[in-house]
Write a protein that holds these residues in place. Structure first.
Motif, PDB file in Angstrom:
ATOM      1  N   GLU A 297       0.859  -1.194   0.000  1.00 57.26           N
ATOM      2  CA  GLU A 297       0.000   0.000   0.000  1.00 57.26           C
ATOM      3  C   GLU A 297       0.888   1.234   0.000  1.00 57.26           C
ATOM      4  OE1 GLU A 297      -3.804   1.971   2.323  1.00 57.26           O
ATOM      5  OE2 GLU A 297      -2.359   0.774   3.467  1.00 57.26           O
ATOM      6  N   ALA A 298       0.604   2.149  -0.916  1.00 56.14           N
ATOM      7  CA  ALA A 298       1.373   3.396  -1.014  1.00 56.14           C
ATOM      8  C   ALA A 298       0.581   4.519  -0.362  1.00 56.14           C
ATOM      9  CB  ALA A 298       1.655   3.731  -2.466  1.00 56.14           C
ATOM     10  N   LEU A 299       1.211   5.234   0.568  1.00 56.95           N
ATOM     11  CA  LEU A 299       0.599   6.385   1.229  1.00 56.95           C
ATOM     12  C   LEU A 299       1.302   7.628   0.716  1.00 56.95           C
ATOM     13  CD1 LEU A 299       0.536   4.985   4.886  1.00 56.95           C
ATOM     14  CD2 LEU A 299      -1.290   4.877   3.171  1.00 56.95           C
ATOM     15  N   ALA A 300       0.611   8.384  -0.130  1.00 52.90           N
ATOM     16  CA  ALA A 300       1.186   9.606  -0.696  1.00 52.90           C
ATOM     17  C   ALA A 300       0.726  10.791   0.146  1.00 52.90           C
ATOM     18  CB  ALA A 300       0.749   9.776  -2.147  1.00 52.90           C
ATOM     19  N   PHE A 301       1.659  11.443   0.825  1.00 55.04           N
ATOM     20  CA  PHE A 301       1.328  12.543   1.731  1.00 55.04           C
ATOM     21  C   PHE A 301       1.368  13.861   0.955  1.00 55.04           C
ATOM     22  CE2 PHE A 301       2.476   9.149   4.556  1.00 55.04           C
ATOM     23  CZ  PHE A 301       1.629   9.316   5.641  1.00 55.04           C
ATOM     24  N   LEU A 302       0.182  14.357   0.627  1.00 55.70           N
ATOM     25  CA  LEU A 302       0.042  15.592  -0.147  1.00 55.70           C
ATOM     26  C   LEU A 302      -1.107  16.412   0.425  1.00 55.70           C
ATOM     27  CD1 LEU A 302       0.338  13.974  -3.681  1.00 55.70           C
ATOM     28  CD2 LEU A 302       2.047  15.476  -2.652  1.00 55.70           C
ATOM     29  N   ALA A 303      -0.914  17.711   0.496  1.00 54.66           N
ATOM     30  CA  ALA A 303      -1.959  18.594   1.010  1.00 54.66           C
ATOM     31  C   ALA A 303      -3.144  18.616   0.055  1.00 54.66           C
ATOM     32  CB  ALA A 303      -1.409  20.004   1.204  1.00 54.66           C
ATOM     33  N   GLU A 304      -4.352  18.671   0.606  1.00 51.83           N
ATOM     34  CA  GLU A 304      -5.551  18.708  -0.232  1.00 51.83           C
ATOM     35  C   GLU A 304      -5.619  19.959  -1.087  1.00 51.83           C
ATOM     36  OE1 GLU A 304      -9.067  18.164   2.019  1.00 51.83           O
ATOM     37  OE2 GLU A 304      -8.761  16.004   2.323  1.00 51.83           O
ATOM     38  N   THR A 305      -4.936  21.015  -0.663  1.00 49.65           N
ATOM     39  CA  THR A 305      -4.952  22.258  -1.443  1.00 49.65           C
ATOM     40  C   THR A 305      -4.030  22.191  -2.666  1.00 49.65           C
ATOM     41  OG1 THR A 305      -3.231  23.135   0.035  1.00 49.65           O
ATOM     42  CG2 THR A 305      -5.519  23.667   0.564  1.00 49.65           C
ATOM     43  N   ASP A 306      -3.176  21.200  -2.698  1.00 49.12           N
ATOM     44  CA  ASP A 306      -2.239  21.054  -3.827  1.00 49.12           C
ATOM     45  C   ASP A 306      -2.885  20.179  -4.894  1.00 49.12           C
ATOM     46  OD1 ASP A 306      -0.108  20.955  -5.520  1.00 49.12           O
ATOM     47  OD2 ASP A 306       1.332  20.200  -4.055  1.00 49.12           O
ATOM     48  N   ASP A 307      -3.816  20.763  -5.637  1.00 49.90           N
ATOM     49  CA  ASP A 307      -4.591  19.992  -6.621  1.00 49.90           C
ATOM     50  C   ASP A 307      -3.718  19.393  -7.713  1.00 49.90           C
ATOM     51  OD1 ASP A 307      -6.926  20.560  -5.259  1.00 49.90           O
ATOM     52  OD2 ASP A 307      -7.330  22.374  -6.415  1.00 49.90           O
ATOM     53  N   ALA A 308      -2.750  20.168  -8.205  1.00 50.92           N
ATOM     54  CA  ALA A 308      -1.925  19.681  -9.315  1.00 50.92           C
ATOM     55  C   ALA A 308      -1.107  18.462  -8.903  1.00 50.92           C
ATOM     56  CB  ALA A 308      -1.004  20.799  -9.812  1.00 50.92           C
ATOM     57  N   SER A 309      -0.493  18.523  -7.732  1.00 47.95           N
ATOM     58  CA  SER A 309       0.334  17.400  -7.270  1.00 47.95           C
ATOM     59  C   SER A 309      -0.521  16.167  -6.987  1.00 47.95           C
ATOM     60  CB  SER A 309       1.117  17.789  -6.015  1.00 47.95           C
ATOM     61  OG  SER A 309       2.028  18.824  -6.301  1.00 47.95           O
ATOM     62  N   ARG A 310      -1.697  16.383  -6.404  1.00 46.28           N
ATOM     63  CA  ARG A 310      -2.566  15.244  -6.109  1.00 46.28           C
ATOM     64  C   ARG A 310      -3.079  14.594  -7.392  1.00 46.28           C
ATOM     65  NH1 ARG A 310      -4.320  15.053  -0.625  1.00 46.28           N
ATOM     66  NH2 ARG A 310      -6.188  13.882  -1.185  1.00 46.28           N
ATOM     67  N   GLN A 311      -3.363  15.411  -8.399  1.00 48.86           N
ATOM     68  CA  GLN A 311      -3.828  14.852  -9.671  1.00 48.86           C
ATOM     69  C   GLN A 311      -2.723  14.038 -10.336  1.00 48.86           C
ATOM     70  OE1 GLN A 311      -5.387  17.757 -12.390  1.00 48.86           O
ATOM     71  NE2 GLN A 311      -5.666  16.287 -14.046  1.00 48.86           N
TER      72      GLN A 311
END
Length: 467
Positions: free
Chosen positions: A62-76
């Motif tokens: 399982e991969a846990l990617a820690f990214l802020a919800e406000t960082d739409d580009a990185s999360r996409q």
């Protein structure tokens, strides 16, 4: 029924039919989701190595990617990349995007202090990727699936290349590539150590320019006879200092320097050689479709007259048809390359590297055994000899396919064939390799042929109008 009524009913039926077709197509597409990557270097698809690694996982990850919800580009971008891994092996790879601010305990548990990190969890084991990037993730998966670290010892004391430092000729990037795939590099001086350490997976002899002492030669020979693995890279300055090793293993490297017309693309003298053809039936270069770049390389070829009994030798890479070689003495100590046609030794496809396997140790003594019983296997030594050290230098290691070829050699030497593949792509541009003849043809086409064709067309149009 009036014409208006018939038209209305027909329109409604057409709309319902179109809507029904649309819903059917939508249902089919949801059940059969396929993507086509039409970019030149498949930049939106996983490399073959990444596909092989995720499909060969022994335990679910399982991969846990820690990214802020406000960082739409990185999360996409993370969702797209991690989704590719999941699509390749949905039963072995899952992921979730985690906002470290909303899940501080989970972030603290995995010591995540800044967004952008990915933690790979498999049972009680974890590995960290410092960025949401394919190369980082695939290397982390490799470390997670193979916890055993392999030791690579770089010989020193004979003018070999340094494995640390930012000097263009050093091998720091090569050592970094080894570390990323589970190898640990160390320096070894045989005069001090007296023997090759028992935990050595591979010994690297990187461009020696001085002769090894007889005691060192015997130590290395004994290690190979016991099933050792060696990567030897040569230089023009190496001269005949390794003939004692090469002759014993059916390999020869004439004192020649390979030059190549295709080096003109670098705006320099033709001191570079481009490997264009590879052995299709060897694990190192099977399905290898990348060009590799060498500088002032020496030919390395099989010597059939000296091949040991039971050995298997194969040239790995060859230059293209525009390469040629000259005596090494014509270049050593010179400031400029002066090519004389009467000094050319050979032209065309020239071998640049050889890989070989050798039966190690004495043959087992004959002893009575049950009929049909399998004979005990003998240990196997493996050697790869390359006619250049610069191809793994800081300057050239990440150029074209040099990194892939070098790492494939190390993985073959350690019998990690499952790691021999093409690694995650570099999204940077790749140079177009053109020969002198091809460049001249393009110049004629652009400077003469096309302008003359335009002028001729103009004259013909003017003549027709006047007529």
């Amino acid at each position: 029924m009036t014409a208006k009524t018939r038209f209305a009913i027909s329109t409604i039926l057409s709309v319902l039919l179109a809507l029904g077709i649309f819903l059917v197509v939508l249902m089919i597409s949801r059940q059969n989701n396929h993507k086509w990557d039409l970019t030149r270097n498949q930049r939106f698809s996983l490399s073959q190595q990444s596909l092989d690694v995720v499909r060969d996982l022994k335990e679910p990850v399982e991969a846990l990617a820690f990214l802020a919800e406000t960082d739409d580009a990185s999360r996409q971008a993370a969702n797209e990349l991690l989704g590719n891994y999941k699509s390749a092996a949905p039963e072995k790879f899952t992921f979730q995007l985690v906002d470290p601010r909303k899940s501080p305990l989970l972030a603290r548990k995995h010591d995540v202090r800044m967004p952008g990190q990915v933690i790979l969890v498999s049972g009680s084991q974890t590995q960290r990727s410092t960025a949401v990037a394919e190369e980082e993730l695939t290397n982390a998966l490799l470390r997670l699936s193979d916890q055993a670290e392999k030791k690579v010892y770089f010989l020193s004391g004979h003018g070999e290349r340094a494995i640390e430092g930012s000097d263009p000729e050093a091998l720091a990037r090569f050592q970094g590539g080894l570390a990323a795939e589970g190898f640990k590099g160390s320096v070894l001086n045989l005069l001090q150590a007296k023997q090759v350490p028992a935990d050595a997976s591979v010994v690297v002899l990187a461009g020696p320019t001085r002769q090894m002492l007889p005691a060192e030669q015997q130590t290395l020979k004994a290690w190979l006879q016991n099933g050792g693995r060696l990567l030897a890279t040569l230089e023009l300055e190496t001269g005949d200092h390794l003939d004692w090793l090469l002759k014993d293993h059916g390999i020869k490297s004439p004192a020649e320097a390979i030059l190549d017309e295709q080096a003109q693309m670098f705006g320099t003298e033709p001191v570079y050689a481009v490997a264009l053809a590879y052995a299709a039936d060897h694990p190192i270069t099977r399905n290898f479709g990348l060009n590799t770049l060498f500088r002032l390389a020496r030919p390395v070829e099989v010597n059939p007259e000296a091949t040991p009994q039971g050995a298997s030798l194969l040239p790995l890479a060859h230059t293209g048809p525009y390469a040629f070689s000259v005596p090494a003495a014509d270049l050593l100590g010179k400031e400029r390359v002066e090519i004389r046609s009467d000094r050319v030794v050979r032209k065309g496809s020239i071998p640049l590297a050889v890989a070989g396997t050798f039966p190690a140790g004495p043959a087992p003594a004959a002893s009575p055994s049950p009929q049909g019983a399998a004979e005990p296997s003998r240990p196997e030594a493996r050697i790869v000899v390359v006619g250049d050290t610069d191809f793994v230098s800081n300057e050239l290691f990440e150029v074209l396919g040099n990194k892939d070829l070098a790492m494939n050699m190390l993985n073959w030497l350690t019998e990690s064939e499952n790691r021999i593949t093409i690694r995650p792509k570099d999204e940077g541009t790749q140079p177009l390799l053109l020969s002198q003849t091809q460049t001249s043809q393009i110049k004629v086409l652009l400077i003469l042929a096309i302008p003359l064709a335009v002028m001729l067309t103009g004259f013909l149009m003017a003549f027709r109008r006047r007529g």
